[in-house]
Write an enzyme that holds these catalytic residues in place. Structure first.
Site, short mmCIF file in Angstrom:
data_model
loop_
_atom_site.label_atom_id
_atom_site.label_comp_id
_atom_site.label_asym_id
_atom_site.label_seq_id
_atom_site.Cartn_x
_atom_site.Cartn_y
_atom_site.Cartn_z
N LYS A 1 62.34 26.65 -4.31
CA LYS A 1 61.40 26.84 -5.42
C LYS A 1 62.09 27.43 -6.63
O LYS A 1 61.79 27.08 -7.76
CB LYS A 1 60.26 27.76 -4.96
CG LYS A 1 59.19 27.02 -4.19
CD LYS A 1 58.07 27.94 -3.79
CE LYS A 1 58.43 28.74 -2.58
NZ LYS A 1 57.34 29.54 -2.04
N ARG B 1 65.60 24.59 8.43
CA ARG B 1 65.01 24.10 7.18
C ARG B 1 65.38 22.64 6.98
O ARG B 1 66.42 22.19 7.44
CB ARG B 1 65.60 24.85 5.99
CG ARG B 1 65.23 26.28 5.87
CD ARG B 1 65.99 26.88 4.70
NE ARG B 1 65.24 26.70 3.46
CZ ARG B 1 64.29 27.53 3.06
NH1 ARG B 1 63.95 28.57 3.79
NH2 ARG B 1 63.65 27.33 1.94
N GLU C 1 54.28 31.42 0.00
CA GLU C 1 54.23 32.44 -1.03
C GLU C 1 53.80 31.71 -2.29
O GLU C 1 54.46 30.74 -2.68
CB GLU C 1 55.65 32.96 -1.25
CG GLU C 1 55.87 34.40 -0.97
CD GLU C 1 57.32 34.78 -1.23
OE1 GLU C 1 58.21 34.24 -0.54
OE2 GLU C 1 57.55 35.59 -2.13
P1 ATP Z 1 61.94 28.43 -1.14
O1 ATP Z 1 63.26 28.78 -0.55
O2 ATP Z 1 61.84 27.04 -1.64
O3 ATP Z 1 61.45 29.44 -2.13
P2 ATP Z 1 60.36 29.72 0.81
O4 ATP Z 1 60.81 29.73 2.21
O5 ATP Z 1 60.53 30.97 0.03
O6 ATP Z 1 60.95 28.47 0.09
P3 ATP Z 1 57.59 29.97 1.38
O7 ATP Z 1 56.45 29.74 0.49
O8 ATP Z 1 57.89 31.35 1.81
O9 ATP Z 1 58.85 29.31 0.71
O10 ATP Z 1 57.48 29.02 2.64
C1 ATP Z 1 56.32 28.77 3.39
C2 ATP Z 1 56.72 28.23 4.72
O11 ATP Z 1 57.46 27.01 4.57
C3 ATP Z 1 57.62 29.20 5.45
O12 ATP Z 1 57.21 29.27 6.81
C4 ATP Z 1 58.98 28.58 5.33
O13 ATP Z 1 59.78 28.91 6.42
C5 ATP Z 1 58.67 27.09 5.27
N1 ATP Z 1 59.71 26.38 4.53
C6 ATP Z 1 60.16 26.64 3.29
N2 ATP Z 1 61.16 25.81 2.95
C7 ATP Z 1 61.35 24.98 3.99
C8 ATP Z 1 62.24 23.90 4.27
N3 ATP Z 1 63.14 23.51 3.39
N4 ATP Z 1 62.14 23.28 5.47
C9 ATP Z 1 61.23 23.68 6.37
N5 ATP Z 1 60.36 24.67 6.18
C10 ATP Z 1 60.42 25.33 5.01
MG MG Z 2 59.88 32.77 0.96
#
Ligand code: ATP
Ligand code: MG
Length: 568
Positions: free
Chosen positions: A280, A270, A45
């Site tokens: 983020k 994660r 995102e």
């Molecule tokens: P955040 O919680 O930091 O905002 P998010 O999951 O909202 O992270 P996205 O941009 O939606 O961030 O994530 C893109 C991809 O990265 C998704 O498939 C998500 O599952 C994966 N991802 C995000 N954070 C992690 C993590 N800590 N470990 C492994 N994969 C992750």
């Molecule tokens: Mg997300």
């Protein structure tokens, strides 16, 4: 909803190149599902910079497509115009490339599917599977029930198809106020899975989207968008983190009812790291409140921060391989990441000399005004790295802590009357200690033995200490930024009542040293180059560095704390 496979323990992942996701893929290949085609995607995102957790997902998705001769798309899941920005898109692309992965021409945006998603929503209305609801956000929450209590049907749930079609078209046309209506899937208000209780598909939101501008005043939710985007791209294996496990039945519901390509969603845990936060939202706050230099602050666990700190991409990839993939949430020791950084830098980084806390040394029997160039090996482990010349002169700097006036028994460095080796240089003997009025040592007077040039005595005499040094006449002043963990606690969220994670910010996570000197060969190093300052650690040229003011970041110290942890 839960997967019936046993969680893969971290122990088995370390040695096993495979993991449970690859097992699933192998099974699909054996069954000739999708004719053996493997297609994954990384779906960020664009609402912030990527962090080390995303690196795990990137290495997994691109790694699988590489190993199975498949493809991996980059798809921006850009359904939330309020929080998203082009700056984030650009940084995400730069970070993935830096990590060494390539999406070729497959750069996609969920926003490119808005028209298709709209048509599909109309189809669901026509099938009696979606309706326009006029409950307020608060009412929707209230009607939703709880984990232990079933929800209640919305009073708008039984609208006619014609009315729903009409209202939805008018929602799109901008006839209604923001937040006054939603389009909801008509599933089951008493499902044990809260995600299935008539989830929202569309909301009215007058916000300018970074790609579609003001074309839309209704936006699809992430949950209504994600699965169909995978489907449109014919993604065979949609790998996501565990929090989406409960959303899988909903994604499958949309896909089945629309009769479109079914991607297989597989969830994994994660990555969490000690002494830092990987979210983020929390990282954005550090940036917004000026607690760090920006998203790319060398203390940040962002990919851009790690890059600026001097961590090599190969180390991040090795780390991601090493931690493996599992079904169980865990927190990885930050020291393991540093271990991989040291491994790569020990192999690849050139050695140079720098003095962080200078103490002046005058070689009394060395001719005044003379400078000679001594050959120094760039990387003892790699003959191809060659050698360079380091200037030696009558006045030098050594590290203050390498001299003690009254040394304890095990101290083998410089002391009055003691002889030591200067790296690549000569043996020197300390003959006099000069102090200021307060009694601080301000200068050492030494003699050198010209016969020991290069570091060995022809008579076979030995010394116990070898010191790094720079020529006072030729050395360059440098600013050195020394970094420690951003948080003082292993778990930054471990706080007292009424506090939040900022209470655990480490006030000493950055210390700036303005008195250091580095050898002159470092004048021309481009930003981003990491070298080893002999005996001190690895240091990387910061983008703030200029010909007038060199700036280095300490990437990592030389000491391997991970080895100690492993032995525990
Ligand atoms: P955040 O919680 O930091 O905002 P998010 O999951 O909202 O992270 P996205 O941009 O939606 O961030 O994530 C893109 C991809 O990265 C998704 O498939 C998500 O599952 C994966 N991802 C995000 N954070 C992690 C993590 N800590 N470990 C492994 N994969 C992750
Ligand atoms: Mg997300």
């Amino acid at each position: 909803m839960s997967d019936d496979r046993k969680p893969t323990g971290p122990e088995s992942e370390v040695s096993a190149p495979s993991n449970f996701i690859r097992d699933f893929i192998d099974e699909d290949i054996r069954n000739n599902k999708h004719e053996g085609r493997i297609h994954t995607r990384f779906p960020p995102e664009p609402n912030g910079y990527l962090h080390i957790g995303h690196a795990k997902s990137i290495c997994l998705n691109f790694g699988i497509s590489r190993d199975y001769q498949g493809k991996c798309n980059l798809r921006f899941d850009d359904t939330n115009p309020v929080r998203e920005d082009q700056e984030y898109i650009d940084s995400i692309k730069e970070d993935i490339r830096w990590l060494g992965f390539d999406w070729e021409d497959r750069e996609y945006y969920a926003s490119d599917y808005f028209e298709q998603l709209y048509d599909w929503a109309v189809q669901l209305i026509e099938k009696g599977l979606a309706y326009v609801c006029e409950l307020t956000a608060e009412q929707i929450r209230e009607y939703r029930g709880t984990l232990t209590e079933a929800g209640r049907n919305s009073p708008f749930r039984e609208r006619s198809m014609a009315e729903n079609l009409d209202l939805f078209a008018r929602m799109r046309a901008g006839e209604f106020e923001d937040g006054s209506m939603t389009l909801r899937a008509r599933i089951n208000m008493s499902s044990p899975n809260m995600n299935m209780r008539d989830p929202i598909m569309y909301r009215i939101l007058r916000a300018t989207h970074h790609r579609t501008g003001d074309k839309w005043c209704i936006y699809p939710t992430y949950d209504y968008t994600h699965g169909q985007s995978d489907s449109l791209e014919a993604i065979t294996h949609s790998l996501c983190t565990l929090e989406f496990e409960d959303h899988r039945p909903l994604y499958e519901w949309y896909i089945q009812n629309l009769g479109i390509f079914p991607s297989r969603q597989i969830e994994f845990a994660r990555l969490n790291l000690t002494f830092t936060v990987v979210s983020k939202r929390f990282l954005l706050r550090l940036v917004k409140e000026g607690r760090v230099r920006g998203w790319d602050d060398p203390r940040m666990p962002t990919i851009s921060g790690i890059r600026r700190r001097g961590y090599p991409p190969a180390a991040v990839r090795a780390f991601c391989d090493r931690i493996g993939i599992s079904k169980k949430d865990s927190t990885v020791d930050y020291a393991l990441l540093q271990f991989h950084v040291r491994e790569v830098l020990n192999r690849d980084a050139n050695r140079v000399m720098a003095v962080l806390d200078p103490l002046r040394v005058v070689i009394t029997n060395y001719p005044e005004g003379q400078v000679e160039e001594l050959e120094a090996v760039n990387n003892p482990g790699n003959p191809d790295a060659g050698a360079r010349l380091v200037p030696f002169s009558r006045e030098l700097y050594i590290e203050r802590e390498d001299f003690l006036e009254d040394p304890p028994k095990k101290f083998f460095r410089l002391a009055p009357g003691r002889e030591v080796r200067l790296r690549y240089g000569y043996f020197i003997t300390c003959t006099e200690v000069v102090k200021d009025e307060a009694g601080n040592v301000v200068e050492l007077r030494c003699t050198y033995d010209p016969a020991t040039r290069g570091g060995n005595a022809p008579d076979g005499r030995r010394v116990k200490g070898t010191l790094h040094w720079v020529s006072a006449a030729r050395a360059l002043p440098a600013q050195i930024r020394l970094y420690e963990h951003l948080f003082t606690k292993e778990d930054p969220y471990d706080v007292g009542e009424g506090e939040d994670y900022l209470a655990n910010l480490n006030p000493e996570s950055e210390q700036v040293n303005r008195q250091a000197f580095v050898e002159p060969s470092l004048q021309e190093l481009p930003a981003g180059t990491t070298v080893q300052f002999e005996r001190l650690g690895y240091f990387c040229v910061d983008p703030d560095s200029s010909a007038e003011q060199l700036v280095f970041n300490r990437t990592v110290t030389l000491r391997d704390t991970w080895a100690k942890i492993k032995d525990k």
